[in-house]
Each structure stands twice: as C-alpha cells, then as structure tokens.
Design an enzyme around this catalytic site. Structure first.
Site, short mmCIF file in Angstrom:
data_model
loop_
_atom_site.label_atom_id
_atom_site.label_comp_id
_atom_site.label_asym_id
_atom_site.label_seq_id
_atom_site.Cartn_x
_atom_site.Cartn_y
_atom_site.Cartn_z
N TYR A 1 0.83 -1.20 0.00
CA TYR A 1 0.00 0.00 0.00
C TYR A 1 0.87 1.25 0.00
O TYR A 1 2.10 1.18 -0.10
CB TYR A 1 -0.99 -0.06 1.16
CG TYR A 1 -1.93 -1.25 1.04
CD1 TYR A 1 -2.62 -1.48 -0.16
CD2 TYR A 1 -2.10 -2.16 2.07
CE1 TYR A 1 -3.45 -2.58 -0.30
CE2 TYR A 1 -2.93 -3.26 1.94
CZ TYR A 1 -3.61 -3.47 0.74
OH TYR A 1 -4.42 -4.56 0.60
N ARG B 1 2.87 -1.14 11.10
CA ARG B 1 2.97 -2.43 10.41
C ARG B 1 3.82 -2.25 9.16
O ARG B 1 3.58 -1.33 8.37
CB ARG B 1 1.59 -2.97 10.03
CG ARG B 1 1.67 -4.22 9.13
CD ARG B 1 0.36 -4.96 8.98
NE ARG B 1 0.15 -5.86 10.12
CZ ARG B 1 -0.82 -6.78 10.16
NH1 ARG B 1 -1.65 -6.93 9.14
NH2 ARG B 1 -0.97 -7.55 11.22
#
Length: 356
Positions: free
Chosen positions: A182, A230
């Site tokens: 992402y 993350r």
C-alpha cells in the site's frame, strides 16, 4: 519469562494478554461508515478474550480505500459509529486499536468475493490513483499519478487528522499501515519508488514519508497511548527490493520518533513473488527486529495453535502475536487457549467455563 497470558504494558496502556486481533478487511462499509456488522464483529472478539482488537484498515481519505466497501476515518462523521464499537470493546476488557491506511496504487478494487480486479468510475471505483511513482501494480492495474510535494503534505495531514479522530472515538492504540504494497510501502520499496526528489532514491529519502507521518501522528496522539507501525519486512525478491536489513534500520529510526511496536508482515509490493508460506513464516522478522533494533515487535502469519503462540512469547521472538483467520473461525480462541495452556484460572476475565 513472559507467556501468552501475561499482561503487557506499553506506555500507560495495559493489555490483559499478548493476543491481538489482526486488522482484517470486512468489506461491509458504505462510504467508510462502521455499522452493526463492525460492532458485532469487533466486540465479539473482545468477548472472546483477545487483549487488543484492531479494526480493519481505515482509510485516511476516500481515494485511499482498497475497495469501495472499506472502513474510513477521513470525516468527523465517521467518529460516532466507531465510538460505539470502541466502547463495547473496552467494556469487554480488551483494548481498541485502529489501523490507519492509504492503499495508493492498489486502491479502487473490487472486494475478493467479486474478483478483486481494478474498478473504474462506472463500477463504484475512482480516479486518479496516487503513488510514489507512476508505475502500475500489475499489467491489469491502472497507472497511478506520482504524488507531488504538495500532495505528499496532504497525505501527511490526512494521517494526522485521522489520528485526531481516532482519539475522539476513544481508541487507545493507533497502527500506521506501511505494509502489503500500500501507499507507504510504495514509498519504502525501490521496486515501486523511482522518484528523483527528497522522497526517492536513498534509504533516507524512501523512508522520509513514513517518518514524517509518524512525527505528525505522534504530535497529536497522546504520549500515554501506544503507536504501532505495520511493515512488510521483506519484498521477497533477491535484488533491488525492500529487505530485512532495511527494516531493522527503519525500525531503529521509528523507535526514536516515538513508535512503540513494529508489527511484522511481508510482501505485497509486486505480484507473482514466491513467498515460502508455512506456520510462523514471518516470525523470523519479528525476532531480528526485536533484537537488533531493540523495539517491541508483533508476530503475524499462520499462527494458529495455542502452543505455537505461547512459544513465540516465551522464547522472546515477539511481544505480541496477531491472529487473523484463526479468530475469524473462532472468536473464542483465547478462552480455549487459556484452558489448554493452564491459565484459565489465573486469567483476569470473568466468563462461564461450563461450555469449555
């Protein structure tokens, strides 16, 4: 020696055990709003005994959604329904966490049950998509626009504003999503970042956006509350990708900026990569980062049995284990694990054991 059911404190937040519900997309939102599904899904995992319950990735702006059905936190109007869910999670003894995300070039896709392909404007999708560089994710994906310097600042502000809203909703933990291909991972990896300015090229430049987002979020996020990130610890390519050595160096920098825990996943930046999937295949990254960057870590990925999860904590591979599909299959996995590991009489949670 710590174990799976030993409480864990980060800053001023105490988790009743080391079990976390990993962020998992539910594809059940309309215009980013949480609804009864999210209330039931997340609160039931708190009743089930997890120490921390994360929402799915919550988009910081509409074009940052993976699918049109993703959760969002780009508007103040999203706060009310999220706050209801947060209150229930806390009432049932777990800590509520939210993952803030932007999909970048992997946005505007159909949910998996509908094939997961790119959607255009006639199919509830949107354009333009944005990324670090004008490089498509795959041959079947649209080419994104490379973010301008002004656009980058807008992304930084979107994360900060989302963190403010998260605090208003009552969340105790924010996790910044910089993994799985992402947007923030698209800046980190040289496979997707071909920029020639201060946000591309060197390790220092490719990590700049994430570091600036962390700084912006930490400025508005209380010092009493944990901040997690993350990452994909490796791109799983032999050359020219993001790797564990860069992840260790990044984690060290993030620690100095106020990040408390690195949640270790992997992959997702390009399609067709061989990933050696097996039980606990990503725990090696959590262990190295924990040891070499001296920061708390979370382990995720095919962690399914109580013994396996407990061993990860006892051997100091990680401080937290994050479970996904296993907690979808059985929201009460923590209760069963407590009984199986002999901690059910010591666990500070009241529940009727007659059904176990």
């Amino acid at each position: 020696m710590a174990h799976l059911f030993e409480p864990f404190k980060i800053r001023e937040v105490v988790f009743r055990n080391r079990i976390a519900v990993s962020p998992m997309c539910q594809y059940s939102s309309t215009n980013g709003y949480a609804n009864d599904w999210h209330v039931i899904h997340l609160a039931s995992r708190a009743v089930g005994g997890a120490g921390i319950v994360f929402t799915e990735a919550a988009a910081v702006e509409p074009r940052g959604r993976i699918s049109p059905q993703d959760l969002g936190i780009w508007s103040d109007s999203h706060i009310e329904t999220l706050a209801k869910t947060v209150a229930l999670i806390h009432n049932f003894g777990a800590v509520a966490g939210i993952q803030l995300a932007h999909a970048g070039r992997k946005a505007s896709t159909a949910k998996p049950s509908k094939g997961g392909k790119a959607l255009d404007e006639s199919q509830e999708g949107w354009r333009p998509l944005v990324s670090s560089s004008a490089i498509a994710f795959s041959q079947d994906s649209p080419v994104p626009e490379a973010l301008s310097l002004e656009g980058i600042q807008e992304i930084i502000d979107a994360f900060a504003q989302a963190a403010k809203r998260s605090l208003q909703a009552g969340f105790k933990v924010v996790e910044i999503h910089a993994a799985h291909g992402y947007l923030l991972h698209q800046f980190l990896s040289p496979l997707s970042n071909h920029r020639q300015d201060d946000y591309g090229g060197s390790f220092e430049n490719r990590t700049r956006l994430l570091r600036e987002i962390v700084q912006a979020v930490r400025e508005v996020w209380p010092h009493t509350h944990p901040l997690w990130v993350r990452i994909s610890a490796t791109d799983w390519v032999d050359n020219d990708g993001w790797d564990i050595e860069q992840s260790i160096a990044l984690s060290d920098k993030l620690k100095s900026l106020g990040v408390d825990l690195i949640d270790n996943s992997s992959g997702g930046i390009i399609p067709g990569v061989h990933i050696p999937i097996k039980p606990g295949y990503q725990t090696q990254f959590a262990e190295r980062i924990r040891r070499e960057a001296n920061i708390h870590t979370g382990a995720v990925g095919l962690i399914t049995s109580p013994e396996q999860a407990d061993e990860i904590i006892r051997t100091e591979v990680a401080d937290i284990v994050l479970l996904g599909r296993e907690l979808l299959r059985n929201p009460y996995w923590p209760h069963l694990a407590a009984k199986q590991l002999g901690h059910d009489k010591l666990w500070p949670v009241q529940y009727d054991r007659a059904w176990l």
